[in-house]
Write a protein that holds these residues in place. Structure first.
Motif, short mmCIF file in Angstrom:
data_model
loop_
_atom_site.label_atom_id
_atom_site.label_comp_id
_atom_site.label_asym_id
_atom_site.label_seq_id
_atom_site.Cartn_x
_atom_site.Cartn_y
_atom_site.Cartn_z
N UNK A 118 0.84 -1.21 0.00
CA UNK A 118 0.00 0.00 0.00
C UNK A 118 0.87 1.25 0.00
N UNK A 119 1.97 1.23 0.73
CA UNK A 119 2.87 2.38 0.76
C UNK A 119 3.55 2.59 -0.59
N UNK A 120 3.94 1.50 -1.24
CA UNK A 120 4.62 1.61 -2.54
C UNK A 120 3.71 2.18 -3.63
N UNK A 121 2.44 1.75 -3.62
CA UNK A 121 1.55 2.09 -4.73
C UNK A 121 0.35 2.94 -4.30
N UNK A 122 0.42 3.51 -3.10
CA UNK A 122 -0.71 4.27 -2.58
C UNK A 122 -1.10 5.47 -3.42
N UNK A 123 -0.18 5.97 -4.22
CA UNK A 123 -0.47 7.14 -5.05
C UNK A 123 -1.60 6.87 -6.03
N UNK A 124 -1.81 5.58 -6.37
CA UNK A 124 -2.89 5.21 -7.30
C UNK A 124 -4.25 5.58 -6.71
#
Length: 445
Positions: A141-147
């Protein structure tokens, strides 16, 4: 005057509200089912400890969403007010600045959180047994949370640009794909709790791609213009949107508060039970947020256009709808509690009994929650930010946090479950008294 402006000015209020309400609530309903299914897949496919781990990691998801709502709702409210005043260029600049600002804030937060990942997991309430599950979910979630920021901010602005149906379609596609991806990643590819996180991220990205098609509409006012940050605009966006940030971030505070208190009083039994109740709570909560999301574009536009009688009628419709949803939700929660809990495949009879009993107490909050949230969203939409923030802080922090600590001293474990309903009830009483003392709708000068 744009096509959207004419529609908002001339369409009968009831018809206009319903045209925004149905897509908004249906979209939120599908998203809520999506969240419920997510929990069911994790519980059945990985286990009860994994479900508790996801519940402990969920606050970071709530924080990311709270920031996107903060900037998205603040910018979209200002956008609709500008449309109401027929200031098209200003509205487009507000959209561009808001979108980029949300990405920058979440990007920086994600990098800092990745740096202190384990410490963050313990802060959210993890113990050594559940920690591996928390970290597996949290890292993705931290890696791709920008989505999530891409999809959420764009969805809010699309609704304010007169296209609530496309926002709904994007959410529908996200929900359906999340179910499919969850099944494939957890049961077919055996990716465990990481599979659940990847499913959510990938489905959200596809939903975002669907919403981009809004820019191809001829009637669309929404478009990116040359980026130039304006301090006055950014200040207004963050000021107006702050109540939305508190609403969503308070969900993270509620989750952490309950997890920590249950861990203290009951250990993993309470945390597992609350994980189930919280999944179901978030599912129903989105319905009430859907009512507020339907009201916001209408209220902001009419406030900007000084159409106060139409504004008053819209508010009454939203409040009545919210209260009706609240009563129905309470009834569903009481009658079908055992069925809802059984969906999660909880094997321990002790956990199931504890969860069913807790749900009946916790769901009393829905008698009051809708009234509070609709008014908080309404005051935000007409830029009465101080009152909106007061309502949200009262129900989620000022009252709730002390009650989670105090009520168990007098009522035992039942007091933990009752903290949220009592906080909502006190807030409603105060708000009703305030509304009787003065009109919540501006008067025609």
């Amino acid at each position: 005057m744009t096509e959207i402006s004419l529609k908002l000015r001339k369409t009968p209020v009831t018809k206009l509200f319903i045209s925004y309400l149905i897509p908004s609530v249906l979209g939120m309903l599908l998203m809520s089912i999506n969240i419920l299914v997510d929990g069911i897949f994790v519980s059945h496919g990985v286990g009860e400890d994994a479900l508790a781990g996801v519940n402990i990691a969920v606050p970071i998801f709530s924080i990311f969403l709270s920031i996107s709502l903060w900037i998205g709702m603040g910018g979209a409210t200002l956008y609709s007010i500008s449309l109401g005043r027929n200031e098209i260029k200003k509205a487009q600049s507000i959209f561009t600045q808001s979108f980029v600002l949300a990405i920058l804030i979440v990007g920086v937060l994600a990098i800092l959180s990745l740096w202190k990942e384990t410490e963050l997991a313990y802060f959210f309430g993890a113990n050594d047994r559940i920690l591996p599950y928390v970290l597996d979910y949290l890292h993705i979630i931290l890696l791709f949370g920008i989505v999530f920021v891409f999809e959420n901010v764009l969805s809010i602005f699309i609704r304010n640009d007169g296209n609530p149906r496309l926002a709904m379609v994007g959410l529908i596609i996200t929900a359906i794909l999340n179910i499919v991806f969850n099944y494939v990643f957890i049961f077919v590819m055996d990716l465990g709790i990481s599979g659940a996180a990847y499913a959510t991220v990938l489905a959200t990205f596809v939903g975002f791609l669907v919403m981009i098609t809004h820019f191809w509409r001829k009637s669309s006012t929404l478009k990116f213009v040359r980026l130039k940050f304006e301090y006055a605009i950014i200040k207004q966006v963050m000021n107006i949107g702050f109540p939305s940030f508190i609403v969503e971030s308070s969900a993270a505070i509620l989750t952490m508060g309950y997890n920590i208190t249950f861990m203290q009083y009951t250990g993993e039994l309470g945390v597992k039970a609350f994980a189930v109740v919280n999944y179901i709570h978030v599912m129903f909560l989105l319905l009430f947020l859907g009512v507020g999301a339907a009201l916001q574009p209408i209220a902001s536009f009419h406030y900007g256009a000084k159409l106060y009688e139409r504004l008053r009628s819209s508010l009454k419709l939203a409040v009545g709808t919210g209260i009706l949803f609240g009563v129905i939700t309470l009834i569903v929660g009481i009658i079908f509690a055992d069925f809802l809990v059984s969906l999660f495949g909880i094997e321990s009879q002790e956990v199931r009994d504890f969860t069913v009993k807790g749900m009946g107490l916790f769901f009393i909050s829905y008698l009051f929650l809708a009234y509070n949230l609709v008014y908080a969203e309404y005051f935000q939409a007409i830029r009465n930010i101080r009152l909106s923030i007061t309502i949200i802080l009262a129900r989620s922090i000022i009252l709730l946090i002390p009650l989670i600590w105090l009520l168990p001293m007098f009522f035992g474990v039942n007091g933990i479950w009752l903290a949220f309903p009592v906080a909502e009830g006190i807030t409603t009483i105060c708000l009703v008294l305030w509304n009787r003392s003065r009109s919540p709708v501006p008067q025609i000068a």
